[in-house]
Design an enzyme around this catalytic site. Structure first.
Site, PDB file in Angstrom:
ATOM      1  N   ASP A 574       1.150  -0.943  -0.197  1.00  0.00           N
ATOM      2  CA  ASP A 574      -0.040   0.082  -0.177  1.00  0.00           C
ATOM      3  C   ASP A 574       0.175   1.349  -0.523  1.00  0.00           C
ATOM      4  O   ASP A 574       0.851   2.289  -0.905  1.00  0.00           O
ATOM      5  CB  ASP A 574      -0.794  -0.384   0.883  1.00  0.00           C
ATOM      6  CG  ASP A 574      -1.614   1.223   1.622  1.00  0.00           C
ATOM      7  OD1 ASP A 574      -1.565   1.856   1.385  1.00  0.00           O
ATOM      8  OD2 ASP A 574      -3.176   1.232   1.540  1.00  0.00           O
ATOM      9  N   ILE A 603      -5.473   1.864  -0.033  1.00  0.00           N
ATOM     10  CA  ILE A 603      -5.125   1.051  -1.248  1.00  0.00           C
ATOM     11  C   ILE A 603      -5.149   0.080  -1.112  1.00  0.00           C
ATOM     12  O   ILE A 603      -6.505  -0.956  -1.750  1.00  0.00           O
ATOM     13  CB  ILE A 603      -4.112   2.083  -1.706  1.00  0.00           C
ATOM     14  CG1 ILE A 603      -3.570   3.436  -1.820  1.00  0.00           C
ATOM     15  CG2 ILE A 603      -4.207   0.715  -3.202  1.00  0.00           C
ATOM     16  CD1 ILE A 603      -2.552   3.525  -2.645  1.00  0.00           C
ATOM     17  N   ASP A 604      -4.633  -1.049  -0.376  1.00  0.00           N
ATOM     18  CA  ASP A 604      -5.227  -2.179  -0.163  1.00  0.00           C
ATOM     19  C   ASP A 604      -6.459  -2.785   0.042  1.00  0.00           C
ATOM     20  O   ASP A 604      -6.509  -3.593  -0.703  1.00  0.00           O
ATOM     21  CB  ASP A 604      -4.598  -2.564   1.239  1.00  0.00           C
ATOM     22  CG  ASP A 604      -3.360  -2.775   1.578  1.00  0.00           C
ATOM     23  OD1 ASP A 604      -2.402  -3.450  -0.191  1.00  0.00           O
ATOM     24  OD2 ASP A 604      -2.546  -2.630   2.386  1.00  0.00           O
ATOM     25  N   VAL A 605      -7.074  -1.801   0.548  1.00  0.00           N
ATOM     26  CA  VAL A 605      -8.547  -2.781   1.018  1.00  0.00           C
ATOM     27  C   VAL A 605      -9.835  -2.368  -0.450  1.00  0.00           C
ATOM     28  O   VAL A 605     -10.184  -3.309  -0.901  1.00  0.00           O
ATOM     29  CB  VAL A 605      -9.781  -2.007   2.228  1.00  0.00           C
ATOM     30  CG1 VAL A 605     -10.834  -1.846   2.489  1.00  0.00           C
ATOM     31  CG2 VAL A 605      -8.673  -2.315   3.470  1.00  0.00           C
TER      32      VAL A 605
END
Length: 839
Positions: A574, A603-605
């Site tokens: 991320d 950003i990961d989710v």
């Protein structure tokens, strides 16, 4: 209706897009890029928001302008819906109902219709549903502007504005995914669905790793920043750390470093068995620090078993002493070479990191263009325009990039649309779409099995998202975990809920056999890895298809795009993508002062949601005869989506001058954070409402700009937040207190635990007093996707890794003798440590 195409997985579907601003049009754009025929319906004067991003949001769509207050146009809207598979709208409560176009009326007449609503707050939330859902009002309501990140807490900032439309991005991707899953279920049941994705709930789930709370964590899991915040609060010291002193509280292996060319490089090499050693080796420091005795023991050992004198391990969180020592040496090493040197060295050396860039620089970078992450569209208004590609795509088909039909001008396609409508009506024999099978009362993905081979956040979020819709998920873990318990176990409390867990060494022949048996039984296999890593593991799409031709492989990586690109095999997480795509530069106020946006998972989710979306599209396409074995998403694509209002370029583009930096409060006097007597609020006032607001606040006609801003500051500083919000809302002006994540969590804890959270509220948090980790855990509940017909699977605690190893092997047909033999050879395991979370 068009027939399914090898190049368009959603071809043949018709979507009517009533959306305005970002969330609704973006959900429809995602579907259009994947091949659906989308008809956008605008008011006669055009879109409510006049912004260049509309050229991105409305590409690949047909345009018709309708005045829904005019009987003839309203009837045209009804006729269009009668030919559609999907309707998308993102208005406030009852807006579509007033026209007779609401979900209840439309699906009663058209039972096969899938109706997606994207309100700011849940329609069942009588307290919040009437609040005008401006993007920043939603952000203020769920705590984004107060708990933006640990840096901002250390700086003592109570209000941290961000112009990123996180709520709309999360909501649109979840909405598009839900539409595809509802269509997938419709093929079985014959019945459509009504789906609601409240943007506030989508944002809260997207920030899940910032709002989670685990009680009684041992000190080894508390970061240096968290320790310093707690120390200052205990001592009564001010939280006023200047930016240039923040670095001392950051992990030496997880921060930015200034390079010889004056640019910054963001390194993310903490908490991994190999990344930290590779990073130090690349900097020429590994042998030196090993010789000095830096501990490198197994981070899964409880502290009572640590070597004498050890206060940390390189494979886990560093102690203050070793952190200071490493940071000083690493800073000196980075200063010896330019940032491009470190980018190439670490990229080739499999160390996650990236040079800090602005969004403008990313838009002109070679990799995203070559990878197909960015596309050039000949736009009717702006000429040749660079835009972000879709956030999800399929491998092997789908033309390796979305279609690039530019956005139509207002009402440009009326004649074509009306002609097609007349032809469709003339040939229709199924008026009312009345055939519906008996309801099953299950989830959209009942009967689907997912094999989850992922780690950290984005990857596990894919299967975790699918699991809530009925999929059965098996999480397969390695015998020797690559990541520290702080990464794998604590982050897994959220992303691994509802899964079963087994530990198998797939590098051994017997372990490989277990893997292959599980693949043969799986409908979906998820993995976050580069193409090179998949090939080395024998888990590329072709190899998986050879084992099971009916399995979809969902691959999420950091930098990949539809066309690969030169960075396709670089590692990244991320924060590295935030650094490269411009997020850190914008949030920090420039490339010289970068800051991570939120604490983790920004950003990961979204990348995980995009992977779930891609998987849904692949499953639906395969059911319709489109051959694909690979569903794809990447963090880079997700990083572009959260920056949509800025992620475009063309000749003559205005400056990239959006609000940035720690002192940003908003975009102007009528859309910004203001301080009141007892806290902060966010104001979102339409220019037309300004005279009434000024009279209410007893402000005499200030000039625009700074004078108006200062006048409002003085007026707001005299009253409490609650009084101001009540007065402003009475005028029809949007305002909301800047909530904190902690206050939101406490307020919306499940009603059984003393809070007000319930099925009727927008948010719901859950507390597990008896979590198998041994610690009470508080997490956001599953509130972002609400279906009229599909069952949303309740969440259950993430199991201790390996908890289901014996049971799963027995289900595969292994005898107790065979299982015991594999345990003795360390080919399988039931645990990485004696405790769930090593103390």
């Amino acid at each position: 209706m068009r027939e399914p195409s090898e190049l368009a997985p959603l071809a043949g579907l018709r979507v009517i897009d009533f959306g305005q601003y970002i969330a609704g049009p973006l959900a429809a754009m995602i579907l259009a890029d994947l091949g659906a025929e989308v008809i956008r319906v605008d008011p006669p004067g055009g879109a409510s928001w006049n912004h260049p991003v509309n050229s991105t949001l409305n590409r690949n769509k047909l345009s018709i302008a309708l005045d829904l207050k005019a009987p003839e146009d309203l009837e045209t809207a009804r006729r269009l819906i009668s030919t559609a598979d999907v309707v998308i709208e993102n208005f406030g409560p009852e807006v579509m109902d007033r026209f007779g176009l609401g979900a209840k009326d439309m699906t009663a007449a058209l039972p096969r219709l899938v109706y997606l609503s994207l309100p700011g707050f849940a329609s069942s939330d009588t307290e919040a549903c009437k609040i005008p859902a401006w993007e920043a009002i939603v952000s203020a309501a769920v705590g984004q502007f107060t708990d933006m990140g640990l840096n901002r807490v250390l700086m003592g900032l109570k209000a941290s504005f961000s112009p990123l439309p996180l709520a709309s991005a999360y909501g649109a991707v979840l909405g598009a995914m839900s539409v595809v899953l509802a269509l997938y279920s419709r093929d079985r049941s014959g019945r459509g669905d009504v789906v609601e994705v409240p943007l506030a709930a989508a944002l809260s789930e997207g920030l899940a790793f910032n709002s989670m709370r685990v009680e009684g964590l041992p000190a080894r899991y508390i970061s240096l920043r968290e320790r310093e915040i707690a120390r200052r609060r205990r001592a009564g010291e001010a939280l006023d750390v200047p930016y240039d002193q923040l670095q001392r509280y950051l992990d030496a292996l997880l921060r930015t470093y200034r390079c010889a060319d004056g640019r910054h490089f963001y390194l993310i090499a903490a908490g991994h068995a190999n990344h930290s050693r590779r990073a130090l080796a690349g900097l020429g420091l590994l042998e030196e620090v090993i010789a000095e005795g830096i501990p490198t023991f197994d981070p899964y050992l409880p502290t009572r078993c640590w070597p004498a004198g050890a206060d940390c391990t390189l494979r886990g969180a560093l102690s203050p002493h070793w952190n200071r020592s490493l940071a000083a040496r690493m800073a000196a090493a980075f200063e010896r070479e330019p940032s491009c040197h470190w980018g190439e060295l670490f990229g080739e050396g499999k160390v996650p990191g990236a040079t800090v860039r602005t969004t403008q620089e990313w838009l002109r970078e070679d990799h995203p263009v070559a990878a197909g992450l960015l596309i050039d569209v000949e736009d009717g208004r702006y000429g040749r325009m660079r835009q972000p590609a879709n956030v999800a795509w399929l491998g092997g088909i789908a033309a390796q990039r979305p279609a690039t039909r530019p956005a139509s001008s207002l009402d440009a396609d009326r004649e074509r649309i009306m002609n097609e409508l007349r032809k469709a009506e003339a040939g229709r024999t199924d008026v009312g779409q009345t055939h519906v099978e008996a309801a099953t009362g299950g989830g959209w993905l009942d009967g689907i099995t997912v094999l989850d081979l992922t780690n950290v956040i984005a990857g596990p979020t894919v299967a975790g998202t699918l699991q809530r819709f009925g999929a059965k998920v098996i999480k397969l873990e390695p015998v020797r975990p690559s990541f520290s318990p702080g990464v794998t176990l604590i982050l897994g409390l959220q992303s691994n809920r509802g899964k079963r867990s087994a530990i198998v060494d797939i590098t051994t022949s017997r372990g490989r056999r277990v893997l292959e048996e599980l693949i043969k039984r799986a409908d979906v296999v998820t993995i976050n890895a580069t193409a090179q890593q998949l090939a080395e593991l024998g888990l590329d799409a072709e190899s998986v298809a050879a084992l099971n031709p009916n399995t979809v492989l969902c691959q999420v990586d950091a930098w990949g795009g539809p066309k690969g690109g030169p960075w396709r095999n670089r590692l990244g997480y991320d924060d590295a993508v935030q650094a490269a795509t411009g997020v850190m530069a914008r949030f920090g106020g420039g490339a010289e002062t970068p800051e991570e946006h939120a604490h983790m998972g920004t950003i990961d989710v979204l990348g995980g949601y995009a992977g779930a979306l891609a998987t849904a599209v692949a499953l639906y396409a395969r059911r319709r005869g489109v051959k694909t074995h690979l569903a794809r998403a990447s963090l880079a694509a997700a990083g572009q989506f959260i920056q949509l209002p800025f992620m475009y370029d063309y000749d003559g583009r205005p400056p990239f001058d959006e609000p940035s930096g720690p002192r940003a409060r908003g975009t102007g006097p009528l859309y910004r954070c203001y301080e009141a007597v007892n806290g902060w609020l966010f104001l979102a006032c339409k220019p037309a409402d300004l005279p009434n607001m000024l009279r209410e606040l007893r402000i005499s006609n200030p000039a625009d700009g700074a004078d108006l801003e200062q006048s409002l500051e003085r007026a707001f500083a005299r009253e409490t937040v609650d009084a101001l919000v009540a007065r402003l809302r009475a005028l029809g002006v949007a305002a909301h207190r800047l909530e904190s994540l902690g206050s939101v969590r406490a307020r919306f804890m499940a009603a059984a635990d003393g809070g007000s959270g319930s099925a009727d509220t927008t948010l719901i948090f859950e507390r597990d007093e008896d979590h198998p980790s041994g610690h009470p855990v508080e997490l956001i509940g599953r509130c972002a996707v609400r279906s009229a017909h599909a069952v949303i699977t309740p969440s259950t605690a993430a199991p201790k890794p390996g908890a289901d190893t014996r049971e799963l092997l027995a289900e595969l047909g292994y005898t107790e003798h065979e299982v015991q033999a594999m345990f003795k050879r360390d080919e399988i395991s039931e645990s990485w440590s004696e405790e769930y979370l090593p103390s």
